[in-house]
Design an enzyme around this catalytic site. Structure first.
Site, short mmCIF file in Angstrom:
data_model
loop_
_atom_site.label_atom_id
_atom_site.label_comp_id
_atom_site.label_asym_id
_atom_site.label_seq_id
_atom_site.Cartn_x
_atom_site.Cartn_y
_atom_site.Cartn_z
N THR A 69 0.84 -1.21 0.00
CA THR A 69 0.00 0.00 0.00
C THR A 69 0.87 1.25 0.00
O THR A 69 0.60 2.21 -0.75
CB THR A 69 -0.93 0.01 1.23
N ASP A 218 20.35 9.05 0.80
CA ASP A 218 21.76 9.16 0.42
C ASP A 218 21.99 9.11 -1.08
O ASP A 218 23.13 9.14 -1.55
CB ASP A 218 22.59 8.07 1.10
N GLU A 271 5.42 -6.64 -4.43
CA GLU A 271 4.64 -6.79 -5.66
C GLU A 271 5.54 -7.35 -6.76
O GLU A 271 6.58 -6.76 -7.07
CB GLU A 271 4.04 -5.45 -6.08
#
Length: 305
Positions: A69, A218, A271
């Site tokens: 999400t 970074d 995913e």
């Protein structure tokens, strides 16, 4: 005194019935916090709600759910023009909550919501894959990817993040390496990889610090891979301790390319993305996120301010 800036909470459908979340939302509303709530039902809902949030003029967009999400909301935010883009807030409601845990975001809904609407907004990096998909936490390939993809939902619900580890032990008989070539600035490797981690964040798979040196501000991604030249007991030890091991290879890179003679699967914040070629690059300061002062994913420049 100015009223609090409005916010919109996009909550994964699985967490919509969470009573603690409902009480926390009501408590903030009782304190004059304008807090819109939208619930996702299917893929693409979060992106549509991000567009609605812009029309409502909210200052903060809160992703309520797990890493998937957060990924969907962050990707939709990154696609917006920088001017007027809402800040990302996080309400961890997933199985492992790897990104939120590494950021030290509270797991108690009311505390997380307060941080999400009132916390310090800092610029953070995202990563982009093949110029089309994003990840905020980590891309994983190899055996670890198959485990997180295949772990049963009931096991995840019962045991949380440790379920990935248990399922992995049960599936050691399927251990299979991915032959690939990885290139980046002043870096080249080819061979058989059992586990590949490309981290903007530090941990994945339910708290395993696959990329322990990664930072989200970074301008670099941490690559960490475990080669197949390894006996099984040593392999397990390599994944869960910090001892030097010649079969654990690491690098910090602004971009990298991966080519394989066969189809590979990478999990982008959980995913899956399949392919034979992957170009992965960091997008420095892509969005802003409300994070606690003790966030361990921020480098010294941000965390000390």
């Amino acid at each position: 005194m100015h009223p609090p800036a409005p916010a919109l909470l996009i909550i994964n459908g699985k967490g919509a019935g969470n009573e603690e979340v409902r009480l926390a939302v009501q408590k903030l509303r009782d304190e004059n916090q304008t807090l819109h709530v939208r619930v996702t039902w299917e893929q693409g809902d979060a992106a549509r709600y991000v567009q609605e949030a812009c029309q409502l003029g909210v200052a903060t967009l809160i992703a309520g759910g797990g890493d998937g999400t957060i990924n969907e909301v962050a990707a939709a935010l990154a696609a917006l023009p920088a001017k007027g883009r809402p800040v990302l807030g996080i309400l961890p409601l997933g199985t492992a909550n790897d990104f939120a845990m590494a950021c030290n975001i509270p797991l108690i809904p009311e505390q997380a919501l307060r941080l999400a609407v009132k916390g310090r907004a800092v610029p953070i990096d995202l990563a982009k894959v093949n110029d089309q998909r994003y990840f905020i936490n980590m891309a994983t390939g190899g055996f670890g990817t198959r485990i997180t993809t295949e772990t049963p939902e009931k096991l995840k619900a019962a045991l949380g993040g440790v379920s990935y580890f248990i399922h992995g032990l049960l599936r050691m008989d399927t251990l299979k390496a991915d032959r690939c070539e990885i290139r980046g600035p002043d870096f080249h490797w080819s061979g058989d990889a059992l586990v590949i981690g490309i981290g903007n964040g530090k941990q994945a798979g339910g708290g395993q610090q696959l990329c322990p040196d990664a930072l989200i501000n970074d301008g670099l991604l941490q690559l960490r891979l475990l080669t197949a030249d390894e006996l099984l007991p040593t392999l397990i030890a390599s994944l869960f301790n910090d001892e030097e091991n010649k079969n654990v290879i690491g690098a910090a890179l602004p971009w990298l390319e991966i080519d394989a003679p066969h189809e590979m699967t990478f999990n982008l914040d959980g995913e899956p993305l399949k392919g034979r070629h992957f170009r992965i690059e960091v997008l420095p300061n892509a969005i802003e996120c409300r994070l606690p002062p003790n966030c361990e994913l921020l480098g010294q420049t941000q965390s000390s301010q």
